[in-house]
Design a protein around this motif. Structure first.
Motif, mmCIF file in Angstrom:
data_model
loop_
_atom_site.group_PDB
_atom_site.id
_atom_site.type_symbol
_atom_site.label_atom_id
_atom_site.label_comp_id
_atom_site.label_asym_id
_atom_site.label_seq_id
_atom_site.Cartn_x
_atom_site.Cartn_y
_atom_site.Cartn_z
ATOM 1 N N VAL A 98 0.822 -1.222 0.000
ATOM 2 C CA VAL A 98 0.000 0.000 0.000
ATOM 3 C C VAL A 98 0.850 1.265 0.000
ATOM 4 O O VAL A 98 0.462 2.285 -0.566
ATOM 5 C CB VAL A 98 -0.982 0.040 1.194
ATOM 6 N N GLY A 99 2.032 1.180 0.631
ATOM 7 C CA GLY A 99 2.926 2.339 0.656
ATOM 8 C C GLY A 99 3.392 2.665 -0.747
ATOM 9 O O GLY A 99 3.260 3.800 -1.230
ATOM 10 N N GLY A 100 3.908 1.663 -1.448
ATOM 11 C CA GLY A 100 4.397 1.848 -2.809
ATOM 12 C C GLY A 100 3.278 2.283 -3.739
ATOM 13 O O GLY A 100 3.445 3.181 -4.569
ATOM 14 N N VAL A 117 8.635 -1.922 -8.444
ATOM 15 C CA VAL A 117 9.234 -3.259 -8.523
ATOM 16 C C VAL A 117 8.576 -4.135 -7.461
ATOM 17 O O VAL A 117 8.500 -3.737 -6.296
ATOM 18 C CB VAL A 117 10.751 -3.190 -8.219
ATOM 19 N N GLU A 118 8.099 -5.304 -7.838
ATOM 20 C CA GLU A 118 7.473 -6.186 -6.849
ATOM 21 C C GLU A 118 8.017 -7.602 -7.000
ATOM 22 O O GLU A 118 7.986 -8.186 -8.080
ATOM 23 C CB GLU A 118 5.944 -6.155 -7.002
ATOM 24 N N GLY A 119 8.513 -8.128 -5.879
ATOM 25 C CA GLY A 119 9.108 -9.464 -5.904
ATOM 26 C C GLY A 119 8.101 -10.567 -5.669
ATOM 27 O O GLY A 119 8.397 -11.751 -5.874
ATOM 28 N N GLY A 124 1.083 -6.352 -1.329
ATOM 29 C CA GLY A 124 1.885 -6.540 -0.122
ATOM 30 C C GLY A 124 1.102 -7.121 1.038
ATOM 31 O O GLY A 124 0.124 -7.852 0.854
ATOM 32 N N THR A 125 1.544 -6.779 2.243
ATOM 33 C CA THR A 125 0.958 -7.340 3.457
ATOM 34 C C THR A 125 -0.504 -6.940 3.606
ATOM 35 O O THR A 125 -1.373 -7.786 3.823
ATOM 36 C CB THR A 125 1.731 -6.827 4.687
ATOM 37 N N CYS A 126 -0.767 -5.654 3.517
ATOM 38 C CA CYS A 126 -2.107 -5.146 3.819
ATOM 39 C C CYS A 126 -3.164 -5.872 3.000
ATOM 40 O O CYS A 126 -4.140 -6.395 3.541
ATOM 41 C CB CYS A 126 -2.153 -3.642 3.558
ATOM 42 N N SER A 134 -8.112 -9.593 7.069
ATOM 43 C CA SER A 134 -8.488 -9.602 8.497
ATOM 44 C C SER A 134 -9.805 -8.868 8.708
ATOM 45 O O SER A 134 -10.625 -9.268 9.533
ATOM 46 C CB SER A 134 -7.375 -9.031 9.382
ATOM 47 N N LYS A 135 -10.026 -7.804 7.918
ATOM 48 C CA LYS A 135 -11.292 -7.086 8.097
ATOM 49 C C LYS A 135 -12.467 -7.889 7.550
ATOM 50 O O LYS A 135 -13.598 -7.764 8.009
ATOM 51 C CB LYS A 135 -11.222 -5.697 7.463
ATOM 52 N N ALA A 136 -12.182 -8.733 6.553
ATOM 53 C CA ALA A 136 -13.245 -9.615 6.052
ATOM 54 C C ALA A 136 -13.646 -10.601 7.149
ATOM 55 O O ALA A 136 -14.828 -10.839 7.389
ATOM 56 C CB ALA A 136 -12.761 -10.361 4.809
ATOM 57 N N PHE A 200 12.640 -9.335 -7.735
ATOM 58 C CA PHE A 200 13.151 -8.821 -6.467
ATOM 59 C C PHE A 200 14.092 -7.654 -6.764
ATOM 60 O O PHE A 200 14.969 -7.767 -7.618
ATOM 61 C CB PHE A 200 13.889 -9.949 -5.748
ATOM 62 N N GLY A 201 13.924 -6.552 -6.097
ATOM 63 C CA GLY A 201 14.756 -5.373 -6.349
ATOM 64 C C GLY A 201 15.977 -5.334 -5.441
ATOM 65 O O GLY A 201 15.863 -5.529 -4.235
ATOM 66 N N THR A 202 17.149 -5.118 -6.031
ATOM 67 C CA THR A 202 18.376 -4.969 -5.245
ATOM 68 C C THR A 202 19.045 -3.663 -5.641
ATOM 69 O O THR A 202 19.284 -3.430 -6.839
ATOM 70 C CB THR A 202 19.358 -6.138 -5.525
ATOM 71 N N GLY A 405 6.910 3.389 4.974
ATOM 72 C CA GLY A 405 6.128 2.234 5.420
ATOM 73 C C GLY A 405 6.807 1.402 6.498
ATOM 74 O O GLY A 405 7.709 1.858 7.198
ATOM 75 N N ASP A 406 6.363 0.156 6.599
ATOM 76 C CA ASP A 406 6.825 -0.732 7.673
ATOM 77 C C ASP A 406 8.348 -0.856 7.698
ATOM 78 O O ASP A 406 8.928 -1.091 8.756
ATOM 79 C CB ASP A 406 6.217 -2.129 7.501
ATOM 80 N N ALA A 407 9.005 -0.734 6.546
ATOM 81 C CA ALA A 407 10.456 -0.931 6.487
ATOM 82 C C ALA A 407 11.212 0.137 7.261
ATOM 83 O O ALA A 407 12.362 -0.085 7.652
ATOM 84 C CB ALA A 407 10.931 -0.971 5.038
ATOM 85 N N LEU A 413 1.458 1.065 9.903
ATOM 86 C CA LEU A 413 0.057 1.102 9.498
ATOM 87 C C LEU A 413 -0.006 1.367 8.000
ATOM 88 O O LEU A 413 0.830 2.118 7.464
ATOM 89 C CB LEU A 413 -0.684 2.219 10.236
ATOM 90 N N ALA A 414 -1.028 0.816 7.358
ATOM 91 C CA ALA A 414 -1.155 0.935 5.912
ATOM 92 C C ALA A 414 -1.229 2.393 5.462
ATOM 93 O O ALA A 414 -0.513 2.822 4.559
ATOM 94 C CB ALA A 414 -2.408 0.183 5.465
ATOM 95 N N HIS A 415 -2.096 3.153 6.118
ATOM 96 C CA HIS A 415 -2.298 4.542 5.684
ATOM 97 C C HIS A 415 -1.095 5.406 6.041
ATOM 98 O O HIS A 415 -0.855 6.420 5.393
ATOM 99 C CB HIS A 415 -3.588 5.105 6.286
#
Ligand SMILES: Cc1cc2nc3c(=O)[nH]c(=O)nc-3n(C[C@H](O)[C@H](O)[C@H](O)COP(=O)(O)OP(=O)(O)OC[C@H]3O[C@@H](n4cnc5c(N)ncnc54)[C@H](O)[C@@H]3O)c2cc1C
Ligand SMILES: NC(=O)c1ccc[n+]([C@@H]2O[C@H](COP(=O)([O-])OP(=O)(O)OC[C@H]3O[C@@H](n4cnc5c(N)ncnc54)[C@H](O)[C@@H]3O)[C@@H](O)[C@H]2O)c1
Length: 560
Positions: A98-100, A117-119, A124-126, A134-136, A200-202, A405-407, A413-415
């Motif tokens: 969601v961050g990207g 870039v998405e590996g 993602g997680t969200c 989880s909200k479902a 995967f991005g390096t 984001g989380d990194a 948090l997503a937002h």
């Protein structure tokens, strides 16, 4: 720095490598008697780190430097570590969570040529393993809870004889929702012209990223790291994905255990306790700190314990660590060894059907190539300043590199991730922007919900003491709200923490029906700097739950 010569041999060829000072590194091929010397200063600081790290590592472990290593180093010095003169993209984002995604959409709006870039899978997680599924599940648990609460239904004049559920159909609902939102995210980026690069991005060097295992190197003027996080599993806990699980497994709802221990009573633990108890499980919480839900405002935690824990099929152990967890096998149940969190003495052993590990999340930054740009992570998190600019091992800002984001661990948090992304795009397109993290709301989607923004009461009092201002607290109950009473869901509290001298809102905490939606009036007020003496004149429709906040602001005593 003292010269540190290293003698290395491989395949009959001996090389001498010398780190000759902070700005020089030489490699000497003893067979051909040729030497290559690098003036690292000319190459720039990050190049220096690359060479030093590589050589030191190899010499320390007595590994030979092969010709390929030599070429890799020299290629890196002559190629990867040089900032490209022209770029494939204006903005490259590593990680399509969601961050990207938030950053990409805003970048396109600002006219930037953007790639992401998405590996793994977009979202993602969200979308795939977090907020969305989880909200479902929580939507189902809310309804189950209501349908099985005969007292509640009776008071509304309703009769429901037999409420039940189909586990696989509930699981499908969560999975289908994740697929749908993943599809929406992917189409929104494609429609706007964001290039989705799979692999995967390096990071190879400044403004350069390798995508996947091939030699696909992409350059960009600015790069955003948005690689997110994965479940953190403490040492001693063996996850088998069946009886000892993380949220990644739990969201698939492959089973509904009769008795499940939930290790950690933060957001994930609490939300899953709502799901599991609604679906018929018995829950035992194991929490390392002295109280359940230690992250919330203490008064809210207390109320949440009274409503969300005590009347439900939940018991708990606080002040204990789960030091060892063994999955169920050979007819034996899941075994959880508990030790005292302070003395580390053995306290108890629990035998349960399953255990959910909800002890936080760890940043996903491995393999990202941060060492190539001299960035040292802190417990895996990428260090950033208040503008999400990445800080290198020497405390300097890495030009054109951001982490959201989380990194970066600022607020998982997503937002928060997407608003950090938007903030970065604002900066790279010429408008300075600093995100006020104290204005970012958070919510826990239990029944009823918990939401918050800004400081807790203890945090506000500590800040007041340090900075020399008074702190006041106002509260309103849902019991006085017509809409909540009409719904027969009047258990709830809203709490305002503020400065009585100037009306500044320091924090708002809500426990009650639709708390997650109600918090935004407060978070917007904090973001825009609106004071209580102004917001108290804002008009709210009657009868709505929003009047809980209206009452809250009106009841504050501001001297200004
Ligand atoms: C069970 C659960 C429930 C949650 N519920 C909520 C909620 O209700 N509300 C809320 O605000 N937050 C919630 N969260 C937290 C939220 O999911 C995260 O804060 C959010 O997903 C972080 O977004 P991100 O973009 O930083 O990272 P992620 O969403 O983790 O995305 C990172 C992406 O980067 C990719 N990636 C990683 N490394 C590389 C690489 N080197 N190259 C290419 N791609 C890479 C990954 O595959 C992933 O797709 C929940 C989390 C969990 C686990
Ligand atoms: N609704 C939401 O916004 C939402 C929902 C789920 C997750 N999230 C995000 O995901 C992140 C991770 O959530 P989480 O609940 O895993 O983490 P958390 O940090 O919220 O809670 C972890 C809890 O586990 C306890 N703990 C840690 N190690 C332990 C051990 N060995 N034994 C016993 N207790 C232990 C901690 O004291 C803490 O209370 C959070 O930062 C949150 O922001 C958000």
């Amino acid at each position: 720095m003292t010269p540190s010569p290293i003698s290395l041999s491989s395949s009959g060829t001996t090389y001498a490598a010398a780190i000759s000072g902070p700005h020089h590194c030489s490699l000497f091929d003893t067979t051909t008697a040729t030497a290559t010397s690098f003036n690292l200063r000319l190459c720039g600081l990050r190049r220096e780190a690359f060479a030093f790290t590589t050589l030191r590592h190899r010499s320390k472990h007595n590994h030979p430097i092969h010709r390929t290593h030599f070429s890799a180093i020299s290629a890196a010095l002559s190629d990867n570590d040089t900032a490209p003169k022209s770029f494939d993209y204006d903005l490259l984002i590593i990680g399509a969570g969601v961050g990207g995604h938030g950053a990409a959409l805003h970048a396109v709006e600002k006219g930037l040529k953007t790639a992401i870039v998405e590996g793994d899978v977009v979202g993602g997680t969200c979308v795939n393993r977090g907020c969305v599924p989880s909200k479902a599940l929580l939507a189902v648990s809310g309804r189950m809870r209501e349908l099985r609460n005969h007292h509640h239904l009776k008071s509304l004049g309703l009769q429901v004889s037999n409420a039940g559920y189909d586990r696989q159909a509930v699981a499908d609902h969560a999975n289908n929702l994740a697929s749908k939102i993943r599809g929406n995210l992917t189409s929104s980026m494609k429609a706007l012209g964001v290039d989705i690069l799979t692999g995967f991005g390096t990071i190879l060097g400044p403004q350069k990223v390798k995508v996947g295992s091939s030699n696909n190197v992409v350059t960009a003027k600015d790069i955003i790291i948005a690689t997110g996080s994965v479940p953190f599993v403490p040492k001693g806990i063996e996850v088998d994905g069946k009886t000892v699980i993380t949220s990644d497994h739990a969201l698939k709802l492959e089973t509904v255990p009769d008795w499940i221990a939930i290790v950690g009573s933060g957001y994930i633990g609490l939300e899953f306790s709502d799901v599991y108890t609604a679906l018929g499980s018995e829950v035992t919480f194991v929490e390392a700190l002295d109280q359940l839900m230690p992250g919330f405002d203490p008064e809210i935690s207390k109320l949440a314990q009274r409503v969300l824990i005590n009347p439900r099929n939940i018991d708990y152990h606080t002040g204990v660590f789960a030091s060892k967890i063994t999955p169920a096998r050979d007819g034996k149940p899941v075994m959880i060894e508990l030790i005292d969190a302070k003395t580390k003495e053995q306290k108890d052993t629990l035998e349960v059907d399953a255990a959910l590990i909800a002890t936080g999340r760890a940043p996903f930054t491995q393999g990202l190539g941060l060492e190539n740009i001299d960035v040292a992570t802190q417990r895996g998190f990428v260090p950033v300043d208040e503008r999400m600019r990445v800080i290198d091992a020497n405390g300097n800002l890495v030009p054109h590199l951001y982490c959201i984001g989380d990194a970066n661990g600022k607020m998982m948090l997503a937002h928060a991730a997407s608003s950090q992304g938007i903030s970065v795009v604002e900066q790279v397109t010429g408008r300075d922007h600093v995100l006020n993290h104290l204005s970012i709301p958070a919510a826990c989607f239990t029944h009823p919900e918990i939401s918050m923004v800004g400081l807790t009461e203890p945090q506000a009092r500590e800040k007041g003491e340090k900075e020399g201002f008074d702190v006041s607290v106002a509260k309103t109950s849902f019991k006085a709200n017509t809409k909540a009473l009409a719904e027969n869901e009047a258990e709830g509290l809203a709490k305002l923490i503020y400065r009585p001298d100037n009306g500044e809102i320091l924090g708002v905490h809500i426990f009650g029906l639709h708390a997650a939606d109600l918090i935004h009036e407060a978070s917007n007020a904090i973001a825009l700097g609106t004071r209580i003496q102004d917001i108290k004149f804002a008009v709210h429709a009657h009868p709505t739950l929003s009047e809980v906040l209206d009452e809250l602001f009106k009841s504050a005593q501001v001297k200004a």
